[in-house]
Motif scaffolding. Structure first.
Motif, PDB file in Angstrom:
ATOM      1  N   UNK A  58       0.918  -1.368  -0.086  1.00  0.00           N
ATOM      2  CA  UNK A  58      -0.014   0.092   0.056  1.00  0.00           C
ATOM      3  C   UNK A  58       0.809   1.379  -0.043  1.00  0.00           C
ATOM      4  N   UNK A  61       2.706   1.618  -3.197  1.00  0.00           N
ATOM      5  CA  UNK A  61       1.699   2.167  -4.244  1.00  0.00           C
ATOM      6  C   UNK A  61       1.569   3.985  -4.089  1.00  0.00           C
ATOM      7  N   UNK A  62       1.398   4.496  -2.630  1.00  0.00           N
ATOM      8  CA  UNK A  62       1.500   5.786  -2.551  1.00  0.00           C
ATOM      9  C   UNK A  62       2.746   6.415  -2.971  1.00  0.00           C
ATOM     10  N   UNK A  75       6.418  12.094   2.145  1.00  0.00           N
ATOM     11  CA  UNK A  75       5.497  10.550   2.414  1.00  0.00           C
ATOM     12  C   UNK A  75       6.402   9.637   3.423  1.00  0.00           C
ATOM     13  N   UNK A  78       6.510  10.408   6.669  1.00  0.00           N
ATOM     14  CA  UNK A  78       5.014  10.137   7.258  1.00  0.00           C
ATOM     15  C   UNK A  78       4.942   8.409   7.521  1.00  0.00           C
ATOM     16  N   UNK A  79       5.465   7.632   6.701  1.00  0.00           N
ATOM     17  CA  UNK A  79       5.369   6.373   6.991  1.00  0.00           C
ATOM     18  C   UNK A  79       5.953   5.906   8.202  1.00  0.00           C
ATOM     19  N   UNK A  81       6.478   7.683  11.017  1.00  0.00           N
ATOM     20  CA  UNK A  81       5.668   8.254  12.038  1.00  0.00           C
ATOM     21  C   UNK A  81       4.239   7.298  12.196  1.00  0.00           C
ATOM     22  N   UNK A  82       3.797   6.882  11.213  1.00  0.00           N
ATOM     23  CA  UNK A  82       2.675   5.930  10.997  1.00  0.00           C
ATOM     24  C   UNK A  82       2.966   4.730  11.858  1.00  0.00           C
ATOM     25  N   UNK A  85       3.355   5.310  15.510  1.00  0.00           N
ATOM     26  CA  UNK A  85       1.865   5.429  16.017  1.00  0.00           C
ATOM     27  C   UNK A  85       1.166   4.059  16.277  1.00  0.00           C
ATOM     28  N   UNK A  86       1.460   3.268  15.028  1.00  0.00           N
ATOM     29  CA  UNK A  86       0.737   1.913  15.077  1.00  0.00           C
ATOM     30  C   UNK A  86       1.233   0.897  16.121  1.00  0.00           C
TER      31      UNK A  86
ATOM     32  N   UNK B  32      -8.338   5.726  -2.249  1.00  0.00           N
ATOM     33  CA  UNK B  32      -7.004   5.378  -1.895  1.00  0.00           C
ATOM     34  C   UNK B  32      -6.337   6.241  -0.951  1.00  0.00           C
ATOM     35  N   UNK B  33      -5.450   5.917  -0.253  1.00  0.00           N
ATOM     36  CA  UNK B  33      -4.754   6.589   0.726  1.00  0.00           C
ATOM     37  C   UNK B  33      -4.296   7.884  -0.059  1.00  0.00           C
ATOM     38  N   UNK B  34      -3.931   8.083  -1.358  1.00  0.00           N
ATOM     39  CA  UNK B  34      -3.643   9.205  -2.069  1.00  0.00           C
ATOM     40  C   UNK B  34      -4.896  10.101  -2.126  1.00  0.00           C
ATOM     41  N   UNK B  37      -5.510  11.656   1.156  1.00  0.00           N
ATOM     42  CA  UNK B  37      -4.431  12.695   1.529  1.00  0.00           C
ATOM     43  C   UNK B  37      -4.888  14.005   0.873  1.00  0.00           C
ATOM     44  N   UNK B  43      -1.740  14.425   7.160  1.00  0.00           N
ATOM     45  CA  UNK B  43      -0.363  14.097   6.789  1.00  0.00           C
ATOM     46  C   UNK B  43      -0.513  12.511   6.896  1.00  0.00           C
ATOM     47  N   UNK B  44       0.563  11.877   6.027  1.00  0.00           N
ATOM     48  CA  UNK B  44       0.310  10.629   5.752  1.00  0.00           C
ATOM     49  C   UNK B  44       0.530   9.506   7.167  1.00  0.00           C
ATOM     50  N   UNK B  45       1.481  10.305   7.923  1.00  0.00           N
ATOM     51  CA  UNK B  45       1.922   9.823   9.332  1.00  0.00           C
ATOM     52  C   UNK B  45       0.609   9.639  10.075  1.00  0.00           C
ATOM     53  N   UNK B  46      -0.250  10.204  10.011  1.00  0.00           N
ATOM     54  CA  UNK B  46      -1.414  10.367  10.975  1.00  0.00           C
ATOM     55  C   UNK B  46      -2.655   9.677  10.162  1.00  0.00           C
ATOM     56  N   UNK B  48      -2.719   6.881   8.187  1.00  0.00           N
ATOM     57  CA  UNK B  48      -2.945   5.029   8.145  1.00  0.00           C
ATOM     58  C   UNK B  48      -3.351   4.848   9.362  1.00  0.00           C
ATOM     59  N   UNK B  49      -2.899   5.122  10.600  1.00  0.00           N
ATOM     60  CA  UNK B  49      -3.267   4.916  11.991  1.00  0.00           C
ATOM     61  C   UNK B  49      -4.739   4.806  11.936  1.00  0.00           C
ATOM     62  N   UNK B  77      -3.095  -0.322  -5.593  1.00  0.00           N
ATOM     63  CA  UNK B  77      -3.557   0.596  -4.547  1.00  0.00           C
ATOM     64  C   UNK B  77      -4.486  -0.009  -3.473  1.00  0.00           C
ATOM     65  N   UNK B  78      -4.899   0.242  -2.462  1.00  0.00           N
ATOM     66  CA  UNK B  78      -5.827  -0.391  -1.469  1.00  0.00           C
ATOM     67  C   UNK B  78      -7.005   0.657  -1.390  1.00  0.00           C
ATOM     68  N   UNK B  80     -10.454   2.352   0.101  1.00  0.00           N
ATOM     69  CA  UNK B  80     -11.368   2.267   1.517  1.00  0.00           C
ATOM     70  C   UNK B  80     -12.573   2.876   1.176  1.00  0.00           C
TER      71      UNK B  80
END
Lengths: 174, 108
Positions: A58, A61-62, A75, A78-79, A81-82, A85-86, B32-34, B37, B43-46, B48-49, B77-78, B80
């Motif tokens: 995923x 792809x992004x 990005x 960001x991953x 950081x994700x 958090x996860x 998709x995530x893209x 956003x 922000x991507x970091x926020x 996905x959780x 892509x995934x 949602x």
């Protein structure tokens, strides 16, 4: 004369500096997507195993559809950081679950002691104690429904639950 | 906090509300995530959780894009999508917070 030398050297330094900056910028431009990809892999590697394969593709792809080296780098950060958090949330959830299981165990032992006392003394359970046992079973059932996962409710706990059910069936129907 | 069908709770943070608002604006869309956003600027970091949490809670569902990555030369892509339960609970949560059509009632 001295002034002329100063200007010549200054000019040369400026030219060399500009060329060097250009080279560094080109190099950085070329390297940034590679750094972003490296950071993405690093973020994926640190994820809980259950999510690794999914987020690997995923996030790839992004990153793939993100235009521009700096945006890619953003990005990828960001991953990371994700992942942080996860992983953090998972640790907290596990801790909460552990406390919940401990609480269930406490209620279970209380219920089992009540049943054992009742069997030993051959006295019927009081209404209040019956409620304790029914509640213990209710909590177990809720926990199982919520986490219908053998890894979480381990064999030991399941065995205790069966034991409690057996006690309940043998005694409480009287 | 809003209840969800699986028993745990969904934290209604500002970013979560932005994501939900994005889905509520197009309840049948698969994003998709893209896409998310781009619309929400979260922000991507926020993001996905939040997506994982909403999915675990049953508010969102997701699936892989139906392509052959080797043929296309890119990863899948995934996507949602908001579930019916998610739509109901998100709307309820927004209403509880005093939102009407995605805006605070006293703003409109």
């Amino acid at each position: 004369m001295g002034e002329l030398i100063f200007y010549v050297i200054g000019g040369l330094a400026a030219v060399i500096g500009a060329v060097a900056l250009d080279l560094i910028r080109d190099q950085a431009k070329a390297s940034t997507p590679r750094i972003a990809e490296w950071l993405r892999r690093r973020a994926v590697k640190r994820l809980p195993e259950s999510l690794r394969e999914r987020l690997d593709e995923e996030w790839a792809a992004l990153l793939n559809e993100t235009a521009g080296p700096l945006a890619k780098l953003g990005r990828a950060i960001g991953f990371l950081f994700s992942t942080h958090v996860i992983v953090d949330a998972e640790v907290n959830e596990n801790l909460a679950l552990m406390l919940e299981v401990q609480e269930v165990m406490r209620v279970f032992y209380r219920a089992r002691n009540l049943l054992e006392d009742s069997m030993r003394s051959r006295h019927d359970l009081s209404q209040e104690n019956k409620i304790v046992i029914v509640s213990a079973l209710g909590i177990f059932d809720k926990l199982i429904e919520q986490y219908h996962n053998g890894d979480i409710l381990d064999e030991h706990l399941m065995k205790l639950l069966d034991e409690l059910r057996a006690y309940k069936n043998s005694k409480m129907k009287h | 906090m809003a209840e969800n069908p699986k028993g745990s709770e969904v934290k209604m943070t500002h970013a979560t509300m932005k994501v939900l608002k994005c889905f509520l604006g197009q309840p049948r869309a698969e994003l998709s995530g893209a896409d998310i956003t781009k619309t929400t600027k979260v922000f991507t970091g926020t993001l996905y959780p939040i997506l994982l949490r909403l999915e675990a809670a049953g508010w969102l569902t997701s699936h892989w894009e139906n392509i052959d990555p080797k043929e296309e030369g890119r990863p899948r892509r995934r996507y949602y999508r908001l579930t019916a339960t998610g739509q109901r609970l998100a709307t309820e949560a927004f209403n509880e917070l005093g939102f009407v059509d995605g805006r605070l009632a006293w703003e409109s």
